[in-house]
Every structure is written in structure tokens, then in C-alpha cells.
Design an enzyme around this catalytic site. Structure first.
Site, short mmCIF file in Angstrom:
data_model
loop_
_atom_site.label_atom_id
_atom_site.label_comp_id
_atom_site.label_asym_id
_atom_site.label_seq_id
_atom_site.Cartn_x
_atom_site.Cartn_y
_atom_site.Cartn_z
N ARG A 186 9.48 3.25 2.02
CA ARG A 186 9.49 2.14 1.22
C ARG A 186 9.88 2.51 -0.38
O ARG A 186 9.15 3.34 -1.08
CB ARG A 186 8.11 1.35 1.08
CG ARG A 186 8.21 -0.11 0.49
CD ARG A 186 6.91 -0.51 0.44
NE ARG A 186 6.75 -2.08 -0.22
CZ ARG A 186 6.51 -2.29 -1.54
NH1 ARG A 186 6.28 -1.03 -2.29
NH2 ARG A 186 6.49 -3.57 -2.07
N SER A 255 5.06 -8.19 7.61
CA SER A 255 3.81 -8.42 7.08
C SER A 255 3.47 -9.62 7.10
O SER A 255 4.22 -10.76 7.14
CB SER A 255 4.25 -8.19 5.40
OG SER A 255 4.74 -6.71 5.20
N LYS A 284 1.19 -4.34 -4.55
CA LYS A 284 1.79 -5.95 -4.39
C LYS A 284 1.15 -6.62 -5.62
O LYS A 284 0.20 -7.21 -5.48
CB LYS A 284 1.18 -6.64 -3.18
CG LYS A 284 1.55 -5.76 -1.79
CD LYS A 284 2.99 -6.40 -1.34
CE LYS A 284 3.38 -5.75 -0.09
NZ LYS A 284 5.01 -6.22 0.29
#
Length: 369
Positions: A186, A255, A284
Site C-alpha cells: 500500500r 475493505s 485512515k
């Protein structure tokens, strides 16, 4: 069996010098295709314990045997075949099970293509049958790879999602040495050339240690580096579109933050889901934590593998496991650890312990629970 497909008159229409050559070509490639299928079948049987894949290999071998007539076998001339002494250094070694299977799938597919073409001179029905079988082998190859990846996914309990770090490769390799079997790359800010280079190296590292490599968001980069799969957020492309691009053999994760998103991801064909964020996390920013209640819901309702994710650390792991999680995904707990190998080992040991206890508990008579 030989009489069933005998069309010697068709071969007789060919020039005299061509007749035995065609029969020898058909004989050799029937042998080659059956041998390759048997090698693949043995791994499906003993390496993967997959009855459906074993049966598919066996059916194709038997169908090829039905075409292998006495007439074709009689044309064989092993002493006079110049190809028996030809070899190549690459044929003398196999670097892995994957390499061995790939080589033999290629052997079968090439042999079937030869059979398809030369059968047009011998028996058009054989040509049509071997053409269809070639497509079945392509499907078998995809199914075998998909099965292997799904089995690896089911065995994986700890999922590392990387974050930007100057020590990216050394951290990931240390975690792999600690037993990690699932890694997602990521990276949100680097340019595509950097992402491509990093993804290539991480995929090589993962496969070196027998781990799955997943690409975050970018389907194009997943294809470019031959990743094992892709992980999609709620704002990314639909799973159905990703599946069309990636094919059936790669994994697709999604997700999810609530029961509705979970049910939709399952209905759309996700192979696994992320459940969270369980706790607020800087990964996040601004995302409200889903909390342990969503973990409990996933534990009771998800028919596919799922990973609790979001702010999971050593200090709160037991709470997450107590809510029903059997798999967790982490970022900072490993990426920012001074001892990523030991941290991976700790998480895996705790997850394995819980899995063992739940397995024992499930086998106990109800009156003892």
C-alpha cells in the site's frame, strides 16, 4: 478402443511417405499430453488433495487414451527418432513446484495443439476433440492456480499492509522470516515507476518465502507485476470489473466498515474482506472506528475469510480475538516495530493459539461446552 476412431482410409489419401510420419506425430503427442497430465494430476492428488482437479486430469487422460489406437502405436519408431537425443539444460532442473507445473501445462497445451492440427489429416473428430480439450487445460491451469491461492489465503492468519518506509524491504523480509504469509503493498504518494519497482521486489520476496503478494487499489500494477491479487477500497472499481480484468485465478479483497458493505462485497464475489477500522488509526484519517461490535457481526455472519483491521496492536489484540476474530491485518504494529520478525511471530502465535482452542472447543460434546 482403437477401432472406435480408426479412419485408415483418410491417412491412405495422403502420399505414401507422409502416412507413417503423421501417425508417428500423433502417437508422440498423445504420449506427451498424457504424460504431462499425469504429472499435473499427481500434484493435484498428493500436493493439493483436490478431488475435482484430480478427476478432471484423469478424464482427459482417459479420453486421450481412447484415441491412441493400435495403428498409431504401431507407427512408433523410437530408435529412428532423432528427437530422443535432443535436450536443453533448462529441462534438467525445476526451480519450484510452480515451475514444474508451468512447464508441464505448456507441454500439454503444445501437444494438444499439434494433435489438433495433424488430426485434420487423420481424423477430424480427433482434431475437434483435442481442440476442446486444449481449452479445458487452460481452464484447469487457471483453476489450479486459483485453488492454490485460495488455500494459501485460508491458511493465512496475519496480514501485513505496508506503509511508506525507507526500510520497506528489510521490514517485510524480517516479517516473512517470522512466518508471515500475506502481504499487501500500500503506497498512496509515490509515482508509478517507484510503485512498480517496489511491487516487483516485494512480490519476488513474498514468493521466495511462499507468501501471497497483494497489490492495493491498482489493478494495472497488479497485472504488471503478476501479483496474487488486489485489495479494493469502497471507492475503488467494482469487484465484477476487477474480476474481468484480473481473471478468475487472482484474489480480490474489499475493505468494509459495516454489515451492509460486508454483505455487498460477499454478494459481488470478494474472496476476502477487511473488517474495520476496529480502532481509530492514522492510516485512515477521519475514519470513524467500526468497533468490536462489527468484529462480532463478521464472526457470526461472514462465510468468507475476513481480517479485522485498524489500530490493532499488541495491547488490544486479545480484545479483538475475544470478539471473534481469527485473522488480523496490521500496519504500524510491524512496520514501526524495532523487531518486525519477533512481532510477526508473536501475532501468529496468538492467532494460532486461539484457532487451536476454538477447534478443540468446537469438537467437544455440547454438554461439556
Amino acid at each position: 478402443m482403437g477401432e472406435k476412431h480408426s479412419v485408415r482410409g483418410r491417412v491412405g489419401d495422403l502420399p505414401i511417405q507422409t502416412q507413417p510420419a503423421v501417425c508417428r506425430i500423433l502417437d508422440a503427442n498423445l504420449d506427451r499430453a498424457r504424460e504431462g497430465l499425469r504429472i499435473i494430476e499427481e500434484w493435484c492428488r498428493f500436493g493439493m488433495n483436490s478431488s475435482p482437479l484430480v478427476n478432471e486430469c484423469k478424464q482427459m487422460r482417459q479420453e486421450l487414451a481412447s484415441w491412441h489406437s493400435i495403428e498409431l502405436r504401431a507407427a512408433r519408431d523410437t530408435p529412428g527418432d532423432p528427437g530422443t537425443e535432443l535436450s536443453h539444460p533448462q529441462e534438467e532442473q525445476r526451480s519450484s513446484i510452480e515451475h514444474l507445473l508451468q512447464v508441464n501445462f505448456s507441454r500439454v497445451e503444445e501437444a494438444l495443439r499439434v494433435l489438433e492440427e495433424y488430426s485434420k489429416l487423420y481424423d477430424p473428430d480427433m482434431g475437434a476433440a483435442t481442440k476442446q480439450m486444449r481449452y479445458r487445460v487452460y481452464t484447469l491451469e487457471s483453476s489450479l492456480l486459483a485453488y492454490k491461492r485460495h488455500q494459501a489465503l485460508l491458511r493465512s492468519r496475519l496480514y501485513l499492509v505496508t506503509s511508506a518506509s525507507e526500510e520497506l524491504f528489510s521490514i517485510v523480509e524480517a516479517a516473512l522470516q517470522g512466518g508471515l504469509t500475506l502481504v499487501q503493498y500500500r503506497e498512496k504518494t509515490a509515482d508509478d515507476n517507484v510503485k512498480l519497482a517496489h511491487a516487483n521486489k516485494l512480490r519476488q520476496l513474498c514468493h521466495q518465502y511462499g507468501a501471497l503478494f497483494i497489490m492495493n487499489d491498482r489493478v494495472d500494477l497488479a497485472l504488471a507485476v503478476d501479483a496474487d491479487g488486489i485489495h479494493l477500497g469502497q471507492q475503488d472499481m467494482p469487484i465484477a470489473i476487477a474480476r474481468q480484468i484480473l481473471g478468475p485465478q487472482r484474489l480480490i479483497g474489499r475493505s468494509t466498515t459495516n454489515p451492509e458493505e460486508m454483505q455487498r462485497a460477499i454478494a459481488e464475489g470478494a474472496d476476502y474482506i477487511g473488517v474495520g477500522p476496529v480502532y481509530e488509526t492514522p492510516t485512515k484519517v477521519g475514519k470513524v472506528a467500526a468497533g468490536l461490535e462489527y468484529v462480532r457481526y463478521a464472526s457470526a455472519n461472514s462465510p468468507i475469510p475476513w481480517f479485522a483491521i485498524g489500530g490493532i496492536e499488541v495491547d488490544n489484540l486479545n480484545d479483538v480475538l475475544g470478539a471473534g476474530a481469527e485473522r488480523v491485518a496490521v500496519v504500524r504494529a510491524i512496520m514501526q516495530s524495532d523487531q518486525p520478525m519477533l512481532m510477526a511471530q508473536y501475532f501468529i502465535s496468538q492467532l494460532s493459539r486461539v484457532q487451536t482452542l476454538r477447534t478443540i472447543d468446537a469438537r467437544l460434546p455440547q454438554s461439556h461446552v
